[in-house]
Structure formats: structure tokens, C-alpha cells
Motif scaffolding. Structure first.
Motif, PDB file in Angstrom:
ATOM      1  N   MET A 199     -55.333  51.201  -3.647  1.00 27.18           N
ATOM      2  CA  MET A 199     -53.903  51.012  -3.801  1.00 27.18           C
ATOM      3  C   MET A 199     -53.533  49.537  -3.708  1.00 27.18           C
ATOM      4  O   MET A 199     -52.580  49.104  -4.346  1.00 27.18           O
ATOM      5  CB  MET A 199     -53.199  51.836  -2.715  1.00 27.18           C
ATOM      6  CG  MET A 199     -51.745  51.971  -2.939  1.00 27.18           C
ATOM      7  SD  MET A 199     -51.461  53.052  -4.338  1.00 27.18           S
ATOM      8  CE  MET A 199     -49.734  53.215  -4.244  1.00 27.18           C
ATOM      9  N   SER A 200     -54.269  48.778  -2.920  1.00 25.05           N
ATOM     10  CA  SER A 200     -53.957  47.351  -2.780  1.00 25.05           C
ATOM     11  C   SER A 200     -54.258  46.588  -4.073  1.00 25.05           C
ATOM     12  O   SER A 200     -53.660  45.541  -4.324  1.00 25.05           O
ATOM     13  CB  SER A 200     -54.734  46.751  -1.610  1.00 25.05           C
ATOM     14  OG  SER A 200     -56.125  46.822  -1.850  1.00 25.05           O
ATOM     15  N   VAL A 201     -55.169  47.126  -4.886  1.00 21.92           N
ATOM     16  CA  VAL A 201     -55.484  46.484  -6.156  1.00 21.92           C
ATOM     17  C   VAL A 201     -54.279  46.563  -7.098  1.00 21.92           C
ATOM     18  O   VAL A 201     -53.984  45.610  -7.832  1.00 21.92           O
ATOM     19  CB  VAL A 201     -56.734  47.137  -6.793  1.00 21.92           C
ATOM     20  CG1 VAL A 201     -56.970  46.602  -8.187  1.00 21.92           C
ATOM     21  CG2 VAL A 201     -57.947  46.927  -5.918  1.00 21.92           C
ATOM     22  N   ILE A 202     -53.562  47.671  -7.072  1.00 20.11           N
ATOM     23  CA  ILE A 202     -52.377  47.817  -7.924  1.00 20.11           C
ATOM     24  C   ILE A 202     -51.325  46.794  -7.535  1.00 20.11           C
ATOM     25  O   ILE A 202     -50.695  46.178  -8.399  1.00 20.11           O
ATOM     26  CB  ILE A 202     -51.828  49.256  -7.815  1.00 20.11           C
ATOM     27  CG1 ILE A 202     -52.824  50.221  -8.438  1.00 20.11           C
ATOM     28  CG2 ILE A 202     -50.475  49.369  -8.507  1.00 20.11           C
ATOM     29  CD1 ILE A 202     -52.443  51.668  -8.290  1.00 20.11           C
ATOM     30  N   TYR A 203     -51.106  46.604  -6.240  1.00 19.97           N
ATOM     31  CA  TYR A 203     -50.133  45.604  -5.786  1.00 19.97           C
ATOM     32  C   TYR A 203     -50.557  44.208  -6.216  1.00 19.97           C
ATOM     33  O   TYR A 203     -49.727  43.385  -6.612  1.00 19.97           O
ATOM     34  CB  TYR A 203     -49.959  45.653  -4.269  1.00 19.97           C
ATOM     35  CG  TYR A 203     -49.340  46.937  -3.774  1.00 19.97           C
ATOM     36  CD1 TYR A 203     -48.206  47.464  -4.368  1.00 19.97           C
ATOM     37  CD2 TYR A 203     -49.910  47.624  -2.707  1.00 19.97           C
ATOM     38  CE1 TYR A 203     -47.641  48.640  -3.920  1.00 19.97           C
ATOM     39  CE2 TYR A 203     -49.355  48.792  -2.245  1.00 19.97           C
ATOM     40  CZ  TYR A 203     -48.216  49.303  -2.851  1.00 19.97           C
ATOM     41  OH  TYR A 203     -47.657  50.458  -2.409  1.00 19.97           O
ATOM     42  N   LEU A 204     -51.836  43.933  -6.161  1.00 19.26           N
ATOM     43  CA  LEU A 204     -52.354  42.634  -6.585  1.00 19.26           C
ATOM     44  C   LEU A 204     -52.143  42.436  -8.092  1.00 19.26           C
ATOM     45  O   LEU A 204     -51.682  41.374  -8.531  1.00 19.26           O
ATOM     46  CB  LEU A 204     -53.845  42.520  -6.247  1.00 19.26           C
ATOM     47  CG  LEU A 204     -54.524  41.229  -6.661  1.00 19.26           C
ATOM     48  CD1 LEU A 204     -53.970  40.059  -5.852  1.00 19.26           C
ATOM     49  CD2 LEU A 204     -56.020  41.345  -6.495  1.00 19.26           C
ATOM     50  N   LEU A 205     -52.444  43.447  -8.892  1.00 18.99           N
ATOM     51  CA  LEU A 205     -52.280  43.334 -10.335  1.00 18.99           C
ATOM     52  C   LEU A 205     -50.805  43.206 -10.729  1.00 18.99           C
ATOM     53  O   LEU A 205     -50.470  42.439 -11.637  1.00 18.99           O
ATOM     54  CB  LEU A 205     -52.904  44.542 -11.031  1.00 18.99           C
ATOM     55  CG  LEU A 205     -54.430  44.608 -11.004  1.00 18.99           C
ATOM     56  CD1 LEU A 205     -54.913  45.913 -11.608  1.00 18.99           C
ATOM     57  CD2 LEU A 205     -55.026  43.427 -11.722  1.00 18.99           C
TER      58      LEU A 205
END
Length: 63
Positions: free
Chosen positions: A1-7
Motif C-alpha cells: 500500500m505504501s508503494v501506491i502512495y509513493l507513486l
């Protein structure tokens, strides 16, 4: 889920960068058309000639 926030955050930063670059290009005159006015003067005579021919043709048809 943190990858989505980063992207999402990276895509927003890139979008803001492109928007700032576009606004800067518009303000510095990058999209100004310098070519068309110089070419338009070559065709002004044709427009004047056509406009002056139309009333003559109409006046010849009426009598």
C-alpha cells in the motif's frame, strides 16, 4: 500500500513540473506565431481583389 502512495506523490510532482514548464513557456512567448503575419501580407491582395470584384458583379446583374 505504501508503494501506491509513493507513486501517486511522484506523479503529482511530475504533473506540477510539467504545468510549471508549460506556464513558463507561454509567458516567455514560446507559442507566439511569428510566421503567419509575414505570410498573410502576401495574400492580402487576393482578399482585397475578391472583395472589390463582388460588388461590381452584383451591380452588373441588376440593370
Amino acid at each position: 500500500m505504501s508503494v501506491i502512495y509513493l507513486l501517486i506523490s511522484i506523479s503529482i510532482v511530475v504533473a506540477i513540473f510539467f504545468f510549471v514548464a508549460f506556464v513558463r513557456a507561454v509567458k516567455t512567448g514560446q507559442y507566439d506565431d511569428d510566421y503567419t503575419p509575414s505570410v498573410r501580407m502576401l495574400f492580402d491582395d487576393e482578399l482585397v481583389k475578391k472583395a472589390s470584384d463582388e460588388p461590381i458583379q452584383m451591380s452588373e446583374k441588376q440593370p
